[in-house]
Design an enzyme around this catalytic site. Structure first.
Site, PDB file in Angstrom:
ATOM      1  N   GLU A 365       0.830  -1.224   0.000  1.00  0.00           N
ATOM      2  CA  GLU A 365       0.000   0.000   0.000  1.00  0.00           C
ATOM      3  C   GLU A 365       0.862   1.271   0.000  1.00  0.00           C
ATOM      4  O   GLU A 365       0.499   2.287   0.592  1.00  0.00           O
ATOM      5  CB  GLU A 365      -0.944   0.022   1.212  1.00  0.00           C
ATOM      6  CG  GLU A 365      -1.761  -1.224   1.380  1.00  0.00           C
ATOM      7  CD  GLU A 365      -3.079  -1.184   0.636  1.00  0.00           C
ATOM      8  OE1 GLU A 365      -3.379  -0.157   0.017  1.00  0.00           O
ATOM      9  OE2 GLU A 365      -3.781  -2.196   0.668  1.00  0.00           O
TER      10      GLU A 365
HETATM   11  C1  LIG Z   1       2.160  -9.509   1.333  1.00  0.00           C
HETATM   12  C2  LIG Z   1       1.875  -8.523   0.247  1.00  0.00           C
HETATM   13  C3  LIG Z   1       0.561  -8.235  -0.093  1.00  0.00           C
HETATM   14  C4  LIG Z   1       0.279  -7.347  -1.138  1.00  0.00           C
HETATM   15  N1  LIG Z   1      -1.023  -7.126  -1.505  1.00  0.00           N
HETATM   16  C5  LIG Z   1      -1.295  -6.409  -2.625  1.00  0.00           C
HETATM   17  C6  LIG Z   1      -2.636  -6.299  -3.118  1.00  0.00           C
HETATM   18  O1  LIG Z   1      -3.586  -6.794  -2.504  1.00  0.00           O
HETATM   19  N2  LIG Z   1      -2.839  -5.650  -4.288  1.00  0.00           N
HETATM   20  C7  LIG Z   1      -1.816  -5.081  -4.997  1.00  0.00           C
HETATM   21  O2  LIG Z   1      -2.071  -4.531  -6.061  1.00  0.00           O
HETATM   22  N3  LIG Z   1      -0.531  -5.150  -4.550  1.00  0.00           N
HETATM   23  C8  LIG Z   1      -0.252  -5.802  -3.381  1.00  0.00           C
HETATM   24  N4  LIG Z   1       1.040  -5.923  -2.935  1.00  0.00           N
HETATM   25  C9  LIG Z   1       2.122  -5.299  -3.691  1.00  0.00           C
HETATM   26  C10 LIG Z   1       2.714  -4.078  -2.995  1.00  0.00           C
HETATM   27  O3  LIG Z   1       1.812  -3.011  -3.037  1.00  0.00           O
HETATM   28  C11 LIG Z   1       4.066  -3.791  -3.652  1.00  0.00           C
HETATM   29  O4  LIG Z   1       4.946  -4.805  -3.219  1.00  0.00           O
HETATM   30  C12 LIG Z   1       4.607  -2.412  -3.303  1.00  0.00           C
HETATM   31  O5  LIG Z   1       3.813  -1.406  -3.897  1.00  0.00           O
HETATM   32  C13 LIG Z   1       6.060  -2.217  -3.747  1.00  0.00           C
HETATM   33  O6  LIG Z   1       6.227  -2.637  -5.056  1.00  0.00           O
HETATM   34  P1  LIG Z   1       7.427  -3.655  -5.419  1.00  0.00           P
HETATM   35  O7  LIG Z   1       7.342  -4.781  -4.447  1.00  0.00           O
HETATM   36  O8  LIG Z   1       7.321  -3.987  -6.847  1.00  0.00           O
HETATM   37  O9  LIG Z   1       8.726  -2.869  -5.099  1.00  0.00           O
HETATM   38  P2  LIG Z   1       9.488  -1.849  -6.122  1.00  0.00           P
HETATM   39  O10 LIG Z   1       8.511  -0.873  -6.665  1.00  0.00           O
HETATM   40  O11 LIG Z   1      10.301  -2.643  -7.075  1.00  0.00           O
HETATM   41  O12 LIG Z   1      10.453  -1.074  -5.126  1.00  0.00           O
HETATM   42  C14 LIG Z   1      11.705  -1.607  -4.684  1.00  0.00           C
HETATM   43  C15 LIG Z   1      12.366  -0.560  -3.793  1.00  0.00           C
HETATM   44  O13 LIG Z   1      12.618   0.632  -4.550  1.00  0.00           O
HETATM   45  C16 LIG Z   1      12.013   1.738  -3.918  1.00  0.00           C
HETATM   46  N5  LIG Z   1      11.548   2.692  -4.925  1.00  0.00           N
HETATM   47  C17 LIG Z   1      10.799   2.458  -6.037  1.00  0.00           C
HETATM   48  N6  LIG Z   1      10.574   3.604  -6.712  1.00  0.00           N
HETATM   49  C18 LIG Z   1      11.144   4.590  -5.997  1.00  0.00           C
HETATM   50  C19 LIG Z   1      11.253   6.012  -6.157  1.00  0.00           C
HETATM   51  N7  LIG Z   1      10.679   6.655  -7.178  1.00  0.00           N
HETATM   52  N8  LIG Z   1      11.952   6.700  -5.237  1.00  0.00           N
HETATM   53  C20 LIG Z   1      12.507   6.075  -4.158  1.00  0.00           C
HETATM   54  N9  LIG Z   1      12.455   4.749  -3.945  1.00  0.00           N
HETATM   55  C21 LIG Z   1      11.775   4.018  -4.857  1.00  0.00           C
HETATM   56  C22 LIG Z   1      10.850   1.154  -3.127  1.00  0.00           C
HETATM   57  O14 LIG Z   1      10.448   2.024  -2.063  1.00  0.00           O
HETATM   58  C23 LIG Z   1      11.472  -0.136  -2.626  1.00  0.00           C
HETATM   59  O15 LIG Z   1      12.263   0.126  -1.488  1.00  0.00           O
HETATM   60  C24 LIG Z   1       1.334  -6.748  -1.836  1.00  0.00           C
HETATM   61  C25 LIG Z   1       2.661  -6.990  -1.460  1.00  0.00           C
HETATM   62  C26 LIG Z   1       2.940  -7.860  -0.433  1.00  0.00           C
HETATM   63  C27 LIG Z   1       4.368  -8.137  -0.069  1.00  0.00           C
END
Ligand SMILES: Cc1cc2nc3c(=O)[nH]c(=O)nc-3n(C[C@H](O)[C@H](O)[C@H](O)COP(=O)(O)OP(=O)(O)OC[C@H]3O[C@@H](n4cnc5c(N)ncnc54)[C@H](O)[C@@H]3O)c2cc1C
Length: 388
Positions: A365
Site C-alpha cells: 500500500e
Molecule cells: C504480502 C503482500 C501483499 C500485497 N497485496 C497487494 C494487493 O492486494 N494488491 C496489490 O495490487 N498489490 C499488493 N502488494 C504489492 C505491494 O503493493 C508492492 O509490493 C509495493 O507497492 C512495492 O512494489 P514492489 O514490491 O514492486 O517494489 P518496487 O517498486 O520494485 O520497489 C523496490 C524498492 O525501490 C524503492 N523505490 C521504487 N521507486 C522509488 C522512487 N521513485 N523513489 C525512491 N524509492 C523508490 C521502493 O520504495 C522499494 O524500497 C502486496 C505486497 C505484499 C508483499
C-alpha cells in the site's frame, strides 16, 4: 462500545485460538471467513441496505485496529476483501454493480481482492502491462497480477489494465470488476513469504479473460484515479491494523514484565526494560492519535466527495498515518521480542509472530520511500514531484 465493535471483539476472541494453531502449523486459516460471516463483519463500511454494517471511517478504523491485534495476516484479509475490494465498488460502482457484488461479498459467498501490482509494476503502477480489448459485448483481459492479498482465493478482483491498441493520451488505465472463474484466469498461492502464513497472498494470469462490458468500474480511462482513491482506504486499513499490533504487543510485554524473573526480581523492575515499555506506550498513544485524525479526515472527505481540499487532506493524512504506524509497529514488535528474550524470537509467542508479520506494512500500500516522497511533494509543491 458500538454493536459493530462488540461483534468485532467477539469475532476476534473466537478466532484467536484457531489462528494461533494455524500459525503454528503454517497453514491458511479456513475458519476466518465462516467466523467473520457469523459475526457479520465481512462488510463493515458497506451500507446496511446491502447487508453491511454501515460503519463510518472512524468506527471502521477502530474495528480494524481491534482485528490487527489478532495479527497482520488476519487484518490483511479484511483490507483485501473490504478496504480495497468492496470499497472501490462502493465508491465508484453503478447501482447494478453494487447490487450484484456487495451483498454476496458481505455474506462471504464472494471473496474480494484488488489487483494493481504486477511483476514489473510495483511502486509505479503506470508501468503495468496488463491490457484489455473489446470483443463484441465483452472485454478480454490479459496480463499477470502479482503479490495480491487474497489473490488465489478471491472470487472477484478489482483489476487495472491499459487498452491494448490505444497510444498517446488515449492510453489510460481502466478498472474492471473481474470474476475469477474460468480457465482463462489461472491463479496460484505465493507461500514463500516471511510472515502472514495464515493469510493468502497470490498471483494470477489472465489470457483473454472475458469480462462483461457492464463490469468496467468507473469511466473508461479513469482507472488510475480509482486505484489511488482505493489506496487511501487501503492505507487507512494498514495504519489501523498497525495500531492493533502495538496494542497487543503492549499487553504481552506488560504481562511478561510481571511474570518473568531474572536477577531476583521481575524483569519489569529493570530500568532498561522499562525503557522499552515506555517507548511502546508512546508508540501506542501517538499512533492512536494518528488513526483517529486520519480516519476523521477520510470520513470528512467521504461526506463531501466533490470537495478537492478535503480529498487532498484525507490522501495526505492517511499516507502520514500509514507511514508512522507501520514504523511504530515494526519498532514495537522488535522491542517486544527483545523484552521476551530468547522466547520472543519464535513462533510460539505472539510478539515473535507480530515481528514477522508486521514488516510487510512498510512495503505494501505504498512503501516507506514512496510515502515519504508523497508527503514531501505535498509540502514542496508539484514542481518537486519525484515521480509521475
Ligand atoms: C504480502 C503482500 C501483499 C500485497 N497485496 C497487494 C494487493 O492486494 N494488491 C496489490 O495490487 N498489490 C499488493 N502488494 C504489492 C505491494 O503493493 C508492492 O509490493 C509495493 O507497492 C512495492 O512494489 P514492489 O514490491 O514492486 O517494489 P518496487 O517498486 O520494485 O520497489 C523496490 C524498492 O525501490 C524503492 N523505490 C521504487 N521507486 C522509488 C522512487 N521513485 N523513489 C525512491 N524509492 C523508490 C521502493 O520504495 C522499494 O524500497 C502486496 C505486497 C505484499 C508483499
Amino acid at each position: 462500545m458500538s454493536d459493530l465493535l462488540a461483534d468485532v471483539d467477539a469475532f476476534c476472541r473466537e478466532l484467536r485460538p484457531i489462528e494461533e494453531l494455524c500459525y503454528l502449523e503454517r497453514r491458511h486459516n479456513e475458519q476466518l471467513v465462516p467466523l467473520a460471516r457469523k459475526y457479520n463483519v465481512l462488510g463493515m463500511p458497506v451500507p446496511v441496505e446491502y447487508g453491511g454494517r454501515g460503519a463510518d471511517a472512524v468506527i471502521y478504523a477502530r474495528s480494524l485496529a481491534r482485528i490487527g491485534r489478532e495479527g497482520t495476516g488476519v487484518r490483511t484479509f479484511f483490507s483485501g476483501h473490504t478496504s480495497i475490494g468492496q470499497y472501490p465498488i462502493l465508491r465508484f460502482g453503478t447501482a447494478e454493480q453494487k447490487k450484484k457484488y456487495l451483498p454476496s461479498s458481505v455474506r462471504g459467498e464472494r471473496i474480494m481482492a484488488f489487483g494493481l501490482t504486477e511483476p514489473d509494476a510495483g511502486s509505479n503502477p503506470l508501468e503495468m502491462t496488463s491490457t484489455y480489448r473489446r470483443d463484441g459485448n465483452r472485454f478480454l483481459l490479459s496480463g499477470v497480477k502479482y503479490l495480491i492479498s487474497n489473490g488465489s482465493i478471491a472470487d472477484t478482483v478489482i483489476v487495472f489494465a491499459y487498452p491494448a491498441e490505444a497510444n498517446g493520451p488515449d492510453r489510460r488505465i481502466s478498472a474492471f470488476i473481474v470474476d475469477t472463474a474460468g480457465d482463462t484466469l489461472q491463479s496460484e498461492d505465493l507461500p514463500a513469504k516471511l510472515g502472514m502464513v495464515t493469510a493468502n497472498t497470490g498471483m494470477f494470469e489472465m489470457t483473454d479473460h472475458p469480462v462483461p462490458l457492464e463490469n468496467m468500474l468507473g469511466r473508461e480511462g479513469d482507472g488510475f484515479r480509482v486505484a489511488m482513491q482505493s489506496l487511501v482506504s487501503g492505507r487507512m486499513s494498514v495504519a489501523a491494523g498497525c495500531l492493533g499490533v502495538i496494542e497487543d504487543c503492549l499487553v504481552e510485554v506488560l504481562e511478561y514484565c510481571h511474570t518473568r524473573h531474572q536477577h531476583g526480581k521481575p524483569i519489569g523492575r529493570h530500568q532498561l526494560v522499562q525503557e522499552h515499555v515506555a517507548a511502546i506506550e508512546m508508540a501506542r498513544a501517538t499512533t492512536a492519535l494518528w488513526i483517529e485524525q486520519a480516519a476523521a479526515a477520510k470520513q470528512a472527505s467521504e461526506e463531501s466527495p466533490a470537495d478537492a481540499a478535503l480529498a487532498t487532506a484525507a490522501d495526505l493524512q492517511t499516507a502520514q498515518a500509514k507511514l508512522f504506524a507501520a514504523n511504530a509497529a515494526w519498532d514495537t514488535a522488535d522491542r517486544s521480542v527483545q523484552v521476551f528474550g530468547g522466547r520472543g524470537w519464535s513462533n510460539l509467542y505472539r510478539v515473535g509472530r507480530h515481528l514477522q508479520d508486521v514488516r510487510v506494512c512498510r512495503i505494501y500500500e505504498g512503501t516507506d520511500e514512496i510515502l515519504k516522497l508523497k508527503i514531501a511533494t505535498a509540502l514542496l509543491g508539484k514542481d518537486f514531484a519525484a515521480f509521475r
